[in-house]
Design a protein around this motif. Structure first.
Motif, PDB file in Angstrom:
ATOM      1  N   THR A   1      37.135  54.231  42.464  1.00 54.90           N
ATOM      2  CA  THR A   1      37.116  52.779  42.340  1.00 54.90           C
ATOM      3  C   THR A   1      37.320  52.347  40.892  1.00 54.90           C
ATOM      4  O   THR A   1      38.063  51.390  40.622  1.00 54.90           O
ATOM      5  CB  THR A   1      35.770  52.229  42.861  1.00 54.90           C
ATOM      6  N   VAL A   2      36.696  53.054  39.964  1.00 57.24           N
ATOM      7  CA  VAL A   2      36.877  52.726  38.546  1.00 57.24           C
ATOM      8  C   VAL A   2      38.341  52.907  38.136  1.00 57.24           C
ATOM      9  O   VAL A   2      38.927  52.060  37.447  1.00 57.24           O
ATOM     10  CB  VAL A   2      35.942  53.591  37.680  1.00 57.24           C
ATOM     11  N   ILE A   3      38.939  54.009  38.545  1.00 54.50           N
ATOM     12  CA  ILE A   3      40.354  54.247  38.222  1.00 54.50           C
ATOM     13  C   ILE A   3      41.237  53.173  38.854  1.00 54.50           C
ATOM     14  O   ILE A   3      42.198  52.689  38.230  1.00 54.50           O
ATOM     15  CB  ILE A   3      40.775  55.647  38.698  1.00 54.50           C
ATOM     16  N   ALA A   4      40.921  52.767  40.084  1.00 53.52           N
ATOM     17  CA  ALA A   4      41.713  51.729  40.742  1.00 53.52           C
ATOM     18  C   ALA A   4      41.594  50.396  40.010  1.00 53.52           C
ATOM     19  O   ALA A   4      42.579  49.655  39.868  1.00 53.52           O
ATOM     20  CB  ALA A   4      41.262  51.579  42.198  1.00 53.52           C
ATOM     21  N   VAL A   5      40.399  50.073  39.530  1.00 56.45           N
ATOM     22  CA  VAL A   5      40.211  48.828  38.781  1.00 56.45           C
ATOM     23  C   VAL A   5      41.005  48.855  37.475  1.00 56.45           C
ATOM     24  O   VAL A   5      41.667  47.869  37.099  1.00 56.45           O
ATOM     25  CB  VAL A   5      38.713  48.594  38.518  1.00 56.45           C
ATOM     26  N   ILE A   6      40.971  49.985  36.775  1.00 60.18           N
ATOM     27  CA  ILE A   6      41.722  50.097  35.520  1.00 60.18           C
ATOM     28  C   ILE A   6      43.226  49.957  35.775  1.00 60.18           C
ATOM     29  O   ILE A   6      43.944  49.243  35.053  1.00 60.18           O
ATOM     30  CB  ILE A   6      41.411  51.438  34.837  1.00 60.18           C
ATOM     31  N   ALA A   7      43.716  50.618  36.823  1.00 60.36           N
ATOM     32  CA  ALA A   7      45.131  50.500  37.162  1.00 60.36           C
ATOM     33  C   ALA A   7      45.482  49.069  37.557  1.00 60.36           C
ATOM     34  O   ALA A   7      46.568  48.562  37.199  1.00 60.36           O
ATOM     35  CB  ALA A   7      45.472  51.458  38.301  1.00 60.36           C
ATOM     36  N   GLY A   8      44.577  48.407  38.263  1.00 58.22           N
ATOM     37  CA  GLY A   8      44.835  47.005  38.618  1.00 58.22           C
ATOM     38  C   GLY A   8      44.902  46.107  37.399  1.00 58.22           C
ATOM     39  O   GLY A   8      45.743  45.195  37.331  1.00 58.22           O
ATOM     40  N   ILE A   9      44.048  46.348  36.430  1.00 55.43           N
ATOM     41  CA  ILE A   9      44.095  45.552  35.197  1.00 55.43           C
ATOM     42  C   ILE A   9      45.420  45.780  34.463  1.00 55.43           C
ATOM     43  O   ILE A   9      46.055  44.841  33.963  1.00 55.43           O
ATOM     44  CB  ILE A   9      42.903  45.909  34.297  1.00 55.43           C
ATOM     45  N   ILE A  10      45.873  47.047  34.419  1.00 60.12           N
ATOM     46  CA  ILE A  10      47.138  47.341  33.748  1.00 60.12           C
ATOM     47  C   ILE A  10      48.307  46.651  34.446  1.00 60.12           C
ATOM     48  O   ILE A  10      49.250  46.172  33.798  1.00 60.12           O
ATOM     49  CB  ILE A  10      47.353  48.871  33.702  1.00 60.12           C
ATOM     50  N   ILE A  11      48.254  46.555  35.758  1.00 64.50           N
ATOM     51  CA  ILE A  11      49.366  45.958  36.502  1.00 64.50           C
ATOM     52  C   ILE A  11      49.315  44.431  36.460  1.00 64.50           C
ATOM     53  O   ILE A  11      50.336  43.752  36.232  1.00 64.50           O
ATOM     54  CB  ILE A  11      49.355  46.461  37.965  1.00 64.50           C
ATOM     55  N   PHE A  12      48.130  43.848  36.650  1.00 62.51           N
ATOM     56  CA  PHE A  12      48.044  42.394  36.807  1.00 62.51           C
ATOM     57  C   PHE A  12      47.848  41.650  35.479  1.00 62.51           C
ATOM     58  O   PHE A  12      48.192  40.463  35.392  1.00 62.51           O
ATOM     59  CB  PHE A  12      46.884  42.051  37.754  1.00 62.51           C
ATOM     60  N   ALA A  13      47.275  42.304  34.477  1.00 59.45           N
ATOM     61  CA  ALA A  13      46.975  41.589  33.229  1.00 59.45           C
ATOM     62  C   ALA A  13      48.218  41.000  32.565  1.00 59.45           C
ATOM     63  O   ALA A  13      48.203  39.811  32.181  1.00 59.45           O
ATOM     64  CB  ALA A  13      46.249  42.526  32.260  1.00 59.45           C
ATOM     65  N   PRO A  14      49.327  41.724  32.398  1.00 58.35           N
ATOM     66  CA  PRO A  14      50.499  41.095  31.762  1.00 58.35           C
ATOM     67  C   PRO A  14      51.022  39.898  32.541  1.00 58.35           C
ATOM     68  O   PRO A  14      51.448  38.895  31.929  1.00 58.35           O
ATOM     69  CB  PRO A  14      51.515  42.240  31.744  1.00 58.35           C
ATOM     70  N   LYS A  15      50.997  39.952  33.852  1.00 57.64           N
ATOM     71  CA  LYS A  15      51.501  38.843  34.644  1.00 57.64           C
ATOM     72  C   LYS A  15      50.589  37.628  34.538  1.00 57.64           C
ATOM     73  O   LYS A  15      51.054  36.474  34.491  1.00 57.64           O
ATOM     74  CB  LYS A  15      51.636  39.288  36.119  1.00 57.64           C
ATOM     75  N   LEU A  16      49.270  37.878  34.499  1.00 56.38           N
ATOM     76  CA  LEU A  16      48.339  36.751  34.357  1.00 56.38           C
ATOM     77  C   LEU A  16      48.439  36.124  32.969  1.00 56.38           C
ATOM     78  O   LEU A  16      48.326  34.895  32.818  1.00 56.38           O
ATOM     79  CB  LEU A  16      46.896  37.236  34.598  1.00 56.38           C
ATOM     80  N   LEU A  17      48.666  36.940  31.929  1.00 58.48           N
ATOM     81  CA  LEU A  17      48.830  36.396  30.589  1.00 58.48           C
ATOM     82  C   LEU A  17      50.061  35.507  30.496  1.00 58.48           C
ATOM     83  O   LEU A  17      50.045  34.441  29.820  1.00 58.48           O
ATOM     84  CB  LEU A  17      48.922  37.534  29.575  1.00 58.48           C
ATOM     85  N   ILE A  18      51.123  35.878  31.168  1.00 60.18           N
ATOM     86  CA  ILE A  18      52.348  35.044  31.160  1.00 60.18           C
ATOM     87  C   ILE A  18      52.070  33.702  31.833  1.00 60.18           C
ATOM     88  O   ILE A  18      52.517  32.638  31.381  1.00 60.18           O
ATOM     89  CB  ILE A  18      53.482  35.789  31.867  1.00 60.18           C
ATOM     90  N   ILE A  19      51.321  33.715  32.932  1.00 54.84           N
ATOM     91  CA  ILE A  19      51.037  32.466  33.638  1.00 54.84           C
ATOM     92  C   ILE A  19      50.154  31.551  32.816  1.00 54.84           C
ATOM     93  O   ILE A  19      50.398  30.342  32.696  1.00 54.84           O
ATOM     94  CB  ILE A  19      50.370  32.785  35.001  1.00 54.84           C
ATOM     95  N   PHE A  20      49.103  32.077  32.178  1.00 56.12           N
ATOM     96  CA  PHE A  20      48.169  31.249  31.442  1.00 56.12           C
ATOM     97  C   PHE A  20      48.726  30.796  30.085  1.00 56.12           C
ATOM     98  O   PHE A  20      48.231  29.852  29.486  1.00 56.12           O
ATOM     99  CB  PHE A  20      46.833  31.966  31.231  1.00 56.12           C
ATOM    100  N   LYS A  21      49.750  31.460  29.593  1.00 56.31           N
ATOM    101  CA  LYS A  21      50.368  30.997  28.347  1.00 56.31           C
ATOM    102  C   LYS A  21      51.194  29.729  28.629  1.00 56.31           C
ATOM    103  O   LYS A  21      51.369  28.886  27.786  1.00 56.31           O
ATOM    104  CB  LYS A  21      51.256  32.084  27.766  1.00 56.31           C
TER     105      LYS A  21
END
Length: 205
Positions: free
Chosen positions: A185-205
């Motif tokens: 679960t920890v590894i899945a959360v880290i992978a999810g952050i790596i995948i979704f974080a750049p896309k969320l940063l683009i939206i909030f900018k």
């Protein structure tokens, strides 16, 4: 004429007479006089197979063809029934596996939380437009976490059946199985952050 030559001629004459006799017999007569499994006349049946052919003997006795001609020997008699039995067993196995997932979901809160997270992440993936490689990574993480949670649940149920009372070795087994779920679960959360974080940063900018 020597005795050896006379024996050869007598054997040939006897074979010719036997062939002539067998050729005049009907199939019913051959069937009545050649029953290896009831009368033990194996030699006469061999002679008959040489005369009328092995295919005719197989048809008379309703025998399957030899293994050299029939690679699928065990399905020769009733292939349809065996195929249906095979399919019914596969359907039964699928139903049992589905029932196990449903029962585990009903009884385990952690598994329901995992399925809720899978639903939320899937919806977010469609909204943010994940690429094909990202979807493959997400689906593999889904399979890993859910599978380990199901295995952990089965270990817990098995340990409870073996020893319902508190037992320190059993507790260690449960803790190790739960640790495997936590790690995935920890590894899945880290992978999810790596995948979704750049896309969320683009939206909030």
């Amino acid at each position: 004429m020597t005795p050896e030559e006379s024996n050869v001629y007598s054997t040939e004459d006897a074979t010719k007479k036997l062939r002539l006799r067998r050729s005049r017999m009907s199939s019913a007569q051959v069937h009545s006089t050649c029953q290896p499994y009831k009368t033990g006349r194996k030699f006469s049946c061999r002679i008959s197979s040489l005369i009328v052919g092995s295919d005719t003997i197989n048809k008379i006795y309703n025998l399957p063809p030899p293994l050299s001609e029939n690679k699928n020997y065990f399905r020769h008699i009733k292939p349809t029934t065996m195929n249906l039995s095979f399919l019914s067993m596969r359907v039964k196995s699928f139903r049992c596996a589905t029932s196990g997932i449903i029962q585990a979901t009903k009884t385990e809160l952690n598994l329901r939380i995992h399925f809720a997270a899978v639903t939320a992440v899937t919806a977010a993936g469609f909204i943010l437009g994940l690429s094909q490689q990202e979807w493959i990574a997400i689906l593999l993480l889904f399979a890993l976490v859910i599978s380990l949670e199901l295995i952990n649940t089965s270990f817990e149920k098995l340990c409870d059946v073996i020893d319902p009372e508190y037992n320190n070795p059993v507790k260690k087994i449960k803790d190790i199985a739960a640790g495997a779920v936590l790690w995935s679960t920890v590894i899945a959360v880290i992978a999810g952050i790596i995948i979704f974080a750049p896309k969320l940063l683009i939206i909030f900018k």
